[in-house]
Write a protein that holds these residues in place. Sequence first.
Motif, PDB file in Angstrom:
ATOM      1  N   LEU A 215       0.823  -1.210   0.000  1.00 44.39           N
ATOM      2  CA  LEU A 215       0.000   0.000   0.000  1.00 44.39           C
ATOM      3  C   LEU A 215       0.861   1.266   0.000  1.00 44.39           C
ATOM      4  N   VAL A 216       1.912   1.275   0.794  1.00 43.08           N
ATOM      5  CA  VAL A 216       2.820   2.434   0.817  1.00 43.08           C
ATOM      6  C   VAL A 216       3.462   2.617  -0.558  1.00 43.08           C
ATOM      7  N   GLY A 217       3.894   1.514  -1.155  1.00 43.66           N
ATOM      8  CA  GLY A 217       4.531   1.591  -2.469  1.00 43.66           C
ATOM      9  C   GLY A 217       3.594   2.109  -3.534  1.00 43.66           C
ATOM     10  N   LEU A 218       2.392   1.542  -3.611  1.00 44.86           N
ATOM     11  CA  LEU A 218       1.428   1.971  -4.627  1.00 44.86           C
ATOM     12  C   LEU A 218       0.984   3.416  -4.392  1.00 44.86           C
ATOM     13  N   GLY A 219       0.788   3.786  -3.125  1.00 47.25           N
ATOM     14  CA  GLY A 219       0.393   5.152  -2.810  1.00 47.25           C
ATOM     15  C   GLY A 219       1.462   6.157  -3.208  1.00 47.25           C
ATOM     16  N   GLY A 220       2.720   5.849  -2.894  1.00 43.80           N
ATOM     17  CA  GLY A 220       3.817   6.738  -3.271  1.00 43.80           C
ATOM     18  C   GLY A 220       3.975   6.852  -4.776  1.00 43.80           C
ATOM     19  N   MET A 221       3.844   5.719  -5.472  1.00 42.84           N
ATOM     20  CA  MET A 221       3.930   5.755  -6.944  1.00 42.84           C
ATOM     21  C   MET A 221       2.826   6.628  -7.543  1.00 42.84           C
ATOM     22  N   THR A 222       1.630   6.554  -6.955  1.00 43.05           N
ATOM     23  CA  THR A 222       0.508   7.369  -7.446  1.00 43.05           C
ATOM     24  C   THR A 222       0.817   8.847  -7.299  1.00 43.05           C
ATOM     25  N   VAL A 223       1.276   9.246  -6.113  1.00 43.64           N
ATOM     26  CA  VAL A 223       1.576  10.661  -5.853  1.00 43.64           C
ATOM     27  C   VAL A 223       2.644  11.177  -6.808  1.00 43.64           C
ATOM     28  N   PHE A 224       3.712  10.412  -6.965  1.00 42.60           N
ATOM     29  CA  PHE A 224       4.824  10.923  -7.759  1.00 42.60           C
ATOM     30  C   PHE A 224       4.599  10.780  -9.262  1.00 42.60           C
ATOM     31  N   SER A 225       3.692   9.891  -9.668  1.00 43.85           N
ATOM     32  CA  SER A 225       3.332   9.874 -11.092  1.00 43.85           C
ATOM     33  C   SER A 225       2.553  11.141 -11.447  1.00 43.85           C
ATOM     34  N   VAL A 226       1.734  11.641 -10.504  1.00 44.72           N
ATOM     35  CA  VAL A 226       1.029  12.910 -10.715  1.00 44.72           C
ATOM     36  C   VAL A 226       2.027  14.064 -10.773  1.00 44.72           C
ATOM     37  N   LEU A 227       2.973  14.082  -9.828  1.00 45.15           N
ATOM     38  CA  LEU A 227       3.972  15.152  -9.800  1.00 45.15           C
ATOM     39  C   LEU A 227       4.883  15.101 -11.030  1.00 45.15           C
TER      40      LEU A 227
ATOM     41  N   THR B 168      10.791  11.281 -10.651  1.00 43.71           N
ATOM     42  CA  THR B 168      10.926   9.955 -11.266  1.00 43.71           C
ATOM     43  C   THR B 168      11.689   9.015 -10.338  1.00 43.71           C
ATOM     44  N   PHE B 169      12.774   9.514  -9.733  1.00 45.22           N
ATOM     45  CA  PHE B 169      13.550   8.708  -8.792  1.00 45.22           C
ATOM     46  C   PHE B 169      12.680   8.283  -7.598  1.00 45.22           C
ATOM     47  N   LEU B 170      11.857   9.202  -7.086  1.00 43.76           N
ATOM     48  CA  LEU B 170      11.010   8.886  -5.935  1.00 43.76           C
ATOM     49  C   LEU B 170       9.913   7.897  -6.321  1.00 43.76           C
ATOM     50  N   TYR B 171       9.391   8.034  -7.526  1.00 43.73           N
ATOM     51  CA  TYR B 171       8.420   7.069  -8.056  1.00 43.73           C
ATOM     52  C   TYR B 171       9.045   5.670  -8.067  1.00 43.73           C
ATOM     53  N   VAL B 172      10.284   5.568  -8.566  1.00 39.96           N
ATOM     54  CA  VAL B 172      10.995   4.283  -8.611  1.00 39.96           C
ATOM     55  C   VAL B 172      11.281   3.782  -7.197  1.00 39.96           C
ATOM     56  N   ALA B 173      11.629   4.709  -6.279  1.00 41.57           N
ATOM     57  CA  ALA B 173      11.921   4.320  -4.898  1.00 41.57           C
ATOM     58  C   ALA B 173      10.705   3.684  -4.235  1.00 41.57           C
ATOM     59  N   PHE B 174       9.521   4.266  -4.433  1.00 47.26           N
ATOM     60  CA  PHE B 174       8.319   3.685  -3.834  1.00 47.26           C
ATOM     61  C   PHE B 174       7.968   2.356  -4.495  1.00 47.26           C
ATOM     62  N   PHE B 175       8.280   2.196  -5.775  1.00 46.37           N
ATOM     63  CA  PHE B 175       8.133   0.889  -6.409  1.00 46.37           C
ATOM     64  C   PHE B 175       9.004  -0.139  -5.692  1.00 46.37           C
ATOM     65  N   GLY B 176      10.225   0.262  -5.343  1.00 40.85           N
ATOM     66  CA  GLY B 176      11.142  -0.645  -4.659  1.00 40.85           C
ATOM     67  C   GLY B 176      10.731  -0.991  -3.248  1.00 40.85           C
ATOM     68  N   VAL B 177       9.863  -0.173  -2.620  1.00 45.71           N
ATOM     69  CA  VAL B 177       9.417  -0.436  -1.253  1.00 45.71           C
ATOM     70  C   VAL B 177       8.645  -1.751  -1.169  1.00 45.71           C
ATOM     71  N   GLY B 178       7.767  -2.001  -2.132  1.00 51.11           N
ATOM     72  CA  GLY B 178       6.936  -3.199  -2.059  1.00 51.11           C
ATOM     73  C   GLY B 178       6.586  -3.817  -3.382  1.00 51.11           C
ATOM     74  N   PRO B 179       6.037  -3.025  -4.337  1.00 51.56           N
ATOM     75  CA  PRO B 179       5.572  -3.619  -5.601  1.00 51.56           C
ATOM     76  C   PRO B 179       6.639  -4.331  -6.417  1.00 51.56           C
ATOM     77  N   SER B 180       7.920  -4.055  -6.171  1.00 55.57           N
ATOM     78  CA  SER B 180       8.972  -4.724  -6.944  1.00 55.57           C
ATOM     79  C   SER B 180       9.113  -6.188  -6.568  1.00 55.57           C
ATOM     80  N   SER B 181       8.882  -6.527  -5.319  1.00 58.69           N
ATOM     81  CA  SER B 181       9.145  -7.897  -4.860  1.00 58.69           C
ATOM     82  C   SER B 181       7.913  -8.631  -4.335  1.00 58.69           C
ATOM     83  N   ILE B 182       6.952  -7.911  -3.743  1.00 60.01           N
ATOM     84  CA  ILE B 182       5.815  -8.577  -3.095  1.00 60.01           C
ATOM     85  C   ILE B 182       4.982  -9.417  -4.063  1.00 60.01           C
ATOM     86  N   PRO B 183       4.680  -8.940  -5.298  1.00 58.09           N
ATOM     87  CA  PRO B 183       3.900  -9.804  -6.203  1.00 58.09           C
ATOM     88  C   PRO B 183       4.541 -11.158  -6.452  1.00 58.09           C
ATOM     89  N   TRP B 184       5.880 -11.213  -6.461  1.00 54.34           N
ATOM     90  CA  TRP B 184       6.565 -12.482  -6.735  1.00 54.34           C
ATOM     91  C   TRP B 184       6.481 -13.441  -5.552  1.00 54.34           C
TER      92      TRP B 184
END
Length: 459
Positions: A328-340, A362-378
Amino acid sequence: MAGGTTGALLYAVSAAVLGMLQFGFNTGVINAPRAFIENFIREQNDASPSLVFSVIVSIFAVGGMIGCPLASYLVEKRGRKNALLINSFIGIVGAALMGFSKVAYSVEMLIIGRFIIGINCGFATTASPTYVSEIAPLNLRGAFGTVNQLAVALGMVGGQILGIDVILGSDAGWPWLLGLAIIPSVLQCIMLPFAPESPRFLLLSVRDEEKARIALTKIRGTNQINDEINDMHVEDQAAKEEDKFSIADLFKISSLRTPLLIGIVMHLSQQLGGINAVLYYSVTIFQSAGLEESVARLASIGVGSVLFVMALVSIPLMDRLGRRTLQLVGLGGMTVFSVLMTIAFFTYENNTTMSTFAVIFTFLYVAFFGVGPSSIPWMILSELFNQGARSAAVSVGALVNWFANFVVGLTFIPMSEALDNYVFLPYTVLLILFFLFTFFKLPETKNRTIEEVTALFKN
């Protein structure tokens, strides 16, 4: 000592994760040389260079969709180590075709090579984690599992660094850049014959306890292995008593269909949130935000570097905060920074400092991806299903992931041409939907047994 790291264990893990390094390298390496590859396409035929380049990028994921089930078949038929060895030869063929495509004046060779290296990488994303998890001691299995993600990030950074103009990011250098994918595969060919086979495979599939004991003794560095062998026997007996479920069963049985849907959406959120648009096209994105090409290439290195750092940061957080919270933190952060990011792309022409903010966002968008969405789905499907249904569920998740990867790779350039600075808005809408789905549907699996998790869906 038993349950610790040994030279044999580290050697075997290093040999296996070279395939994941290959995956990261080929994800990040295609980014920088886009202009030179499009010039090469333009010289060879009359087709739209941007369209053909989209095919070159996305055909990698089509190969991945083939590589995953191929790996599932071969790791059971030929063993974990031998399957990885076969895959290393596939990687050599793909890298050679890409590396010699310009000399042969053949765009087709480049496309076929990229397709074959996709098979190699899809294969690795299935076979390497399987081998590593089976040879790692139980108390270090989570830590060794993260080595796969670290190898992906390291390969990505390596590809991006080699792609800058003073190294191989040039008209003469790009075939060498793509051809360097041969190195991880050659190293695997050299290293794997000296690595042990998975003791679990030898005991539970080959039914050769003596060979399993020899392999486990080598990996653990001690002959005090009876407890681990007994645990494998107990697991084998439990698996025999459990019902086996096919992929069709997952869709038919309601108690399996719900967790499967959750897993599928988790995999879709990883890809359709737009991350691979950044990984494949960050140089193009940064140029569209007003950066010069040479500066954009340097900035793209930061994308892979952020992923590498976040892979390290997320290791202690995974068991401390839980999967649901991090997702949730990862997806929420990605949403905010994709808007920015969209705001920065839209306003940079009137305010040059927004080019800098576009890179930062863009870096912060990628950072929030790395928080959870990068590994949790796997990992989530393994925690939502018991042993009898786990293999089928993980296979479906991997196939969905690679298909969504293909869709993003193929559609981003046409979308950017149609939507210009608003290109990330569709991803933003999808991120909001994925956040809401995760909030209402994903249970927390931290500190819960498989039996406790599966009981949630039966109720």
